[in-house]
Design a protein around this motif. Structure first.
Motif: not given
Lengths: 369, 369
Positions: A47-48, A51-53, A131-137
């Motif tokens: 789910e996260l 939404d990050l996509d 999950v989050a560390f795969d996105y450029p946050i």
């Protein structure tokens, strides 16, 4: 509105907007602020990821962050069932009686109970981070103290700054010692978990305590004048949560709750342990009154209270039971009187900030006019 | 630091200093602020006259004001003895037991009990005003709501502006309707009687509610940065009380109490009904803990509590009984760490204000540097 921190993060205005809604977080970022998506409502990592996509597609390459709930203290091998077993029967009856008194219907078979304890447990937070560390946050914020050392290290390896909320200078010093990069000083008037020290006092105390770490002022900030005040207190930015709840993009899924927020005055919130077992500011309702009644049973400690009331809160929200219907929100709810787009709210913040600076420059004798 | 209100009052800086000590009030006025002398500690009108004579001699013709405690609601013909008779024996025993537990000695024969209820009663306030109107005071402030209409009229006949403290926009609107000239918006973090709404939220709420009346921001203000914040919130001036308690001119008459104030952190105050029966912020002590203990008797309502504890407080102060020794003070006590002259404190406030304006001008992109 530029500070060293806003320059580091590559954001136009040093305005950080915390929200559980991706559409709101993305709109804050697009408006020139720094959107921070709250992850506590996600139970499943996919789910996260979904939404990050979506965030990636709707933020035009501009920076945003993620807020997880991850206590630094690890409780090994405790399951939700173990916690369930610790809840006294008398408290379950208290909840059942309250729901019966206000005639709150049962959920239909298979309806999700929504807000669960699971988002608060470390294994869930860790699966969210995978999950989050795969996105450029650009920022990882933690609402309950500093994250564990390995998480801070992983964030730094990804060039992600780590922020932690603090309600006292002592907490802030603990966070600094843990190696975080930014302290969010959250004052008494803030929505959600909050301490006893008001933003006007807490901000400069925390700035002095953790110098040279940057501090964001949180609590009581929902206008441009309040942003100017927070920055005057020595903060390198401001952190706003409540103000977005009545934006058009917010997915509260309850017209009655939105109406309650729009009608509420600054004295209509209460700092209560009813929601999670720790003091959190929220709308005052018949529900908080029942838990805060000194002649009643009183709330259980965290995490028991959150688990005890999870299903009840889902039912209250699902059926919009007016007297019980509430949400975490700060004292600025008194100024949340119109539903508007995030962009309109943000434009007002910037205009109000400029007006406040004009005014204070005149008072200080620095105006050209 | 000039606003419309500071210009009207003929004061150099829009900084209002409230204090029960004439030497402090006069020094604030001489430093370029507006000293406001609290009258609640005067029982006899001639004591007040003596101190106002002294103020006249030590303020170099500069403006100052007086603060009285005068409820707008009149209670006809009630004497101190009537109020005494309403105090339950169980509460008297509670006080006696507490004093015995901490071995607080009795006062010697004829020693005054100091802080009395009398200063809170209307006839006393009126006899104070009969004295005060003979002096060229520029401001009459009232800590418990707006004064009665005839008092406001008398003040206006003497060209004296009337200010009233408010803890909520609703209170402020009542005061405005009563015909006062200035609202002091006193936030949650303030010392003394205070409501639930923090200064960051209360100030703009009150400014909006009573527009075009001028508002002073009070609560959480003890540095130049906090002054800048209060003015950014729309106030026409700031109202500081706690910060003067640890000045060299303050007559606390207790080294132990001064030491406690200098050592206290921002979390060492509590909003308690222990002192007067209404919530008032003060140092947290074993005394406030005993009254706030949910398993204890709890405080009586105002004015009973104030009368019940008057002699006990005198004894605690006279003998400086460490664990019980306290005073009304705000959350800024955490930054009160050195004894200094009023002039040195005031100079710091002005320098800090200028630095805060420099910083916020840079953030807003308005700096020449």
């Amino acid at each position: 509105m530029q500070t060293e921190l806003s320059n580091t993060l590559g954001v136009e205005h040093a305005v950080f907007g915390f929200t559980p809604f991706p559409a709101v977080a993305a709109a804050i970022t697009r408006a020139g602020g720094f959107g921070v998506l709250g992850a506590v409502r996600y139970n499943a990592p996919d789910e996260l990821a979904r939404d990050l996509d979506w965030m990636q597609e709707h933020t035009e390459g501009l920076p945003y962050g993620l807020d997880v709930v991850m206590p630094a203290k690890k409780v090994e091998g405790v399951t939700e069932a173990d916690v369930e077993a610790m809840i006294p029967e008398s408290h379950r009856q208290f909840v059942a009686d309250l729901l019966a008194k206000y005639e709150v219907p049962q959920l239909a078979e298979g309806e999700a109970t929504g807000w669960r304890i699971t988002g608060w447990m470390e294994q869930v937070a860790r699966s969210q981070l995978d999950v989050a560390f795969d996105y450029p946050i650009k920022l990882l914020a933690s609402a309950l103290g500093a994250p564990p050392p390995d998480v801070i290290q992983r964030a730094h390896n990804h060039d992600i700054l780590v922020a932690a909320l603090a309600g006292s200078p002592r907490h802030a010093l603990h966070h600094k010692a843990a190696g975080i990069d930014i302290v969010v000083a959250q004052g008494y008037e803030a929505g959600g978990h909050t301490g006893e020290i008001a933003t006007m006092v807490l901000t400069p105390e925390v700035v002095a305590a953790v110098d040279p770490l940057p501090v964001l002022a949180a609590g009581g900030i929902g206008t441009g004048a309040q942003i100017a005040a927070g920055l005057a207190l020595g903060a390198q930015g401001v952190w706003l949560g409540s103000i977005w709840l009545t934006t058009e993009e917010a997915e509260l899924h309850s017209r009655r709750l939105t109406a309650k927020l729009l009608a509420a005055g600054p004295g209509d919130t209460v700092r209560s342990r009813a929601l999670t077992g720790k003091p959190a500011r929220q709308l005052r309702t018949a529900w908080t009154d029942a838990w805060d009644d000194p002649s009643g049973l009183g709330p259980l400690p965290m995490p028991l209270q959150g688990l005890l009331v999870a299903e009840a809160n889902s039912r209250i929200q699902r059926y919009e039971t007016e007297p019980l219907l509430g949400t975490p929100v700060g004292q600025i709810v008194g100024r949340m009187n119109r539903e508007r787009s995030v962009q309109a709210v943000f434009d007002d913040l910037i205009r109000g900030f400029e007006r406040a600076i004009d005014r204070i420059d005149r008072i200080a004798g620095r105006s050209q006019q």
